[in-house]
Write a protein that holds these residues in place. Structure first.
Motif, short mmCIF file in Angstrom:
data_model
loop_
_atom_site.label_atom_id
_atom_site.label_comp_id
_atom_site.label_asym_id
_atom_site.label_seq_id
_atom_site.Cartn_x
_atom_site.Cartn_y
_atom_site.Cartn_z
N ILE A 98 0.80 -1.30 -0.14
CA ILE A 98 0.12 -0.01 0.06
C ILE A 98 0.98 0.94 -0.20
N ASP A 99 0.84 2.39 -0.96
CA ASP A 99 1.61 3.43 -0.90
C ASP A 99 0.81 4.57 -0.32
N GLY A 100 -0.65 4.27 0.19
CA GLY A 100 -1.05 5.48 0.86
C GLY A 100 -2.46 5.24 1.22
N ALA A 117 -4.10 -2.91 8.70
CA ALA A 117 -3.11 -2.93 7.21
C ALA A 117 -1.66 -2.46 7.69
N TRP A 118 -1.91 -1.55 8.51
CA TRP A 118 -0.56 -0.88 8.76
C TRP A 118 0.34 -1.88 9.37
N MET A 119 0.07 -2.36 10.62
CA MET A 119 0.71 -3.53 11.23
C MET A 119 1.10 -4.83 10.30
N MET A 120 0.21 -5.25 9.43
CA MET A 120 0.44 -6.45 8.70
C MET A 120 1.46 -5.87 7.53
N GLY A 121 1.64 -4.60 7.30
CA GLY A 121 2.56 -4.24 6.42
C GLY A 121 3.99 -4.07 6.88
N TYR A 122 4.23 -3.91 8.28
CA TYR A 122 5.46 -3.83 8.85
C TYR A 122 6.09 -5.01 9.13
N ALA A 132 7.60 4.07 6.08
CA ALA A 132 6.62 4.64 6.89
C ALA A 132 5.33 4.22 5.73
N LEU A 133 4.07 3.99 6.43
CA LEU A 133 2.94 4.11 5.68
C LEU A 133 2.33 5.59 5.79
N ASP A 134 1.95 6.05 4.53
CA ASP A 134 1.31 7.27 4.53
C ASP A 134 -0.03 7.39 4.64
N LEU A 172 4.48 5.58 10.91
CA LEU A 172 3.17 5.88 10.31
C LEU A 172 3.23 7.40 9.88
N GLU A 173 3.09 7.97 8.82
CA GLU A 173 3.26 9.44 8.56
C GLU A 173 1.88 9.82 8.08
#
Ligand SMILES: [Zn+2]
Ligand SMILES: [Zn+2]
Length: 338
Positions: A98-100, A117-122, A132-134, A172-173
């Motif tokens: 995910i780019d944003g 989604a944020w945590m499963m990404g890192y 960072a996830l934007d 997370l940005e």
């Protein structure tokens, strides 16, 4: 199995004309002439996948509201409702890609999948994001991001201590924008514009916004949660794909239901918006069609009939994982079975 359909830019033959408006409820009727072709996605294509077409109502068929827009090599997610990571994987991506994430407002049904989604990404084994996830949104997105960081600080702490996660990947940005028709993302020809919508008469639910994405002459508009709104008509005029929310009930006179209608758009009202904007394809997502068992389910055919009171163009009643590919020759609609 996939069901490929094609709507030619010059043609007037819509899915509805093929008997496919009620896409969640069956394939083409026997004998229908459904143009079929498999097509390579061109570099200029704009691809839109309905990840979750639901509402706050817990449902396995309709996950929380979320839409994936792919253009110029970017994977942009609009709203992050319940089940976002599950539908994303079904669509062939993982959370690290995910780019944003762009939020329309802060009702829980639009944000309760963001943390997942944020945590499963890192987590490297699942997402493998390295930066960072934007997170984009109107006023409030900084506060949301701060809350998420706080809520999940111990997940990051133990994973970093365990040498599993790189701290940079767990960042997370947040990007907060004014809602007055702001361009909030502009990279490599992909332009995302945010505009104000009207979620309730008393303006209690503010900010609430919609988004329009443009890429190489193709466009999609996502209404967000809104009552009929002039800005949707303004930015939706002649858009290729107009995705609008809808709410409908069999007994509109119930006082509870009256309250719902005051926050959303009925199919008759949506029909007027589609008629005014004339998209190449109109589609419903964030579909509230009854709230069983208290308020019986509204048949999709009824939803379509009520829309048809004011609109005769191409119409798709969304379902999870339905994908629209938009390019110079028109729109392909692919029904994935996940
Ligand atoms: Zn909602
Ligand atoms: Zn809402």
């Amino acid at each position: 199995m996939s069901n490929h359909l094609h709507l030619d830019r010059r043609g007037t033959l819509g899915l509805a004309a093929l008997g496919l408006s009620a896409m969640a409820y069956g394939a083409a009727p026997a004998g229908a002439a459904v143009p079929t072709r498999a097509r390579q996605r061109s570099d200029s294509a704009l691809t839109v996948t309905l990840l979750g077409t639901g509402s706050p109502v817990p449902s396995i068929e309709r996950m929380g509201n979320s839409t994936l827009v792919q253009a110029g090599g970017y994977n942009l997610v609009f709203d992050g409702g319940r089940g976002l990571p599950i539908r994303l994987v079904q669509a062939g991506l993982h959370c690290g890609q995910i780019d944003g994430i762009f939020l329309t407002h802060y009702h829980s049904d639009h944000v309760n999948g963001v943390a997942d989604a944020w945590m499963m990404g890192y987590v490297p084994a699942l997402g493998a994001r390295t930066k960072a996830l934007d997170l984009y949104g109107p006023t409030g997105v900084h506060r949301l991001a701060a809350g998420l960081r706080l809520a999940h600080a111990d997940d990051i702490r133990v994973r970093v201590a365990d040498k599993e996660v790189n701290p940079a990947a767990a960042a997370l940005e947040s990007h907060e924008s004014q809602v007055n028709d702001a361009v909030v993302f502009n990279r490599d020809g992909v332009v995302v514009r945010m505009f104000e919508v009207d979620h309730d008469k008393a303006d209690a639910i503010t900010p609430a916004v919609g988004y329009r994405v443009d890429y190489r002459g193709h466009s999609v508009l996502i209404s967000g949660d809104t009552r009929p709104c002039e800005n949707v008509i303004k930015w939706g005029r002649s858009v290729d794909l107009l995705i609008h929310e809808v709410a409908d009930f069999l007994d509109p006179t119930d006082p509870v239901i009256q309250g719902v209608y005051e926050h959303h758009t009925s199919p008759q009202q949506a029909g007027k918006i589609f008629d005014a904007t004339r998209p190449q394809m109109a589609a419903y997502s964030h579909i509230v069609a009854g709230i069983p068992p208290r308020f019986p389910e509204v048949p999709i055919a009824t939803l379509v009939d009520r829309t048809r009171e004011n609109y005769g163009g191409a119409l798709t009643v969304g379902e999870d994982l339905l994908t629209f590919t938009i390019d110079n020759s028109g729109i392909d609609v692919v029904r994935a079975t996940g």
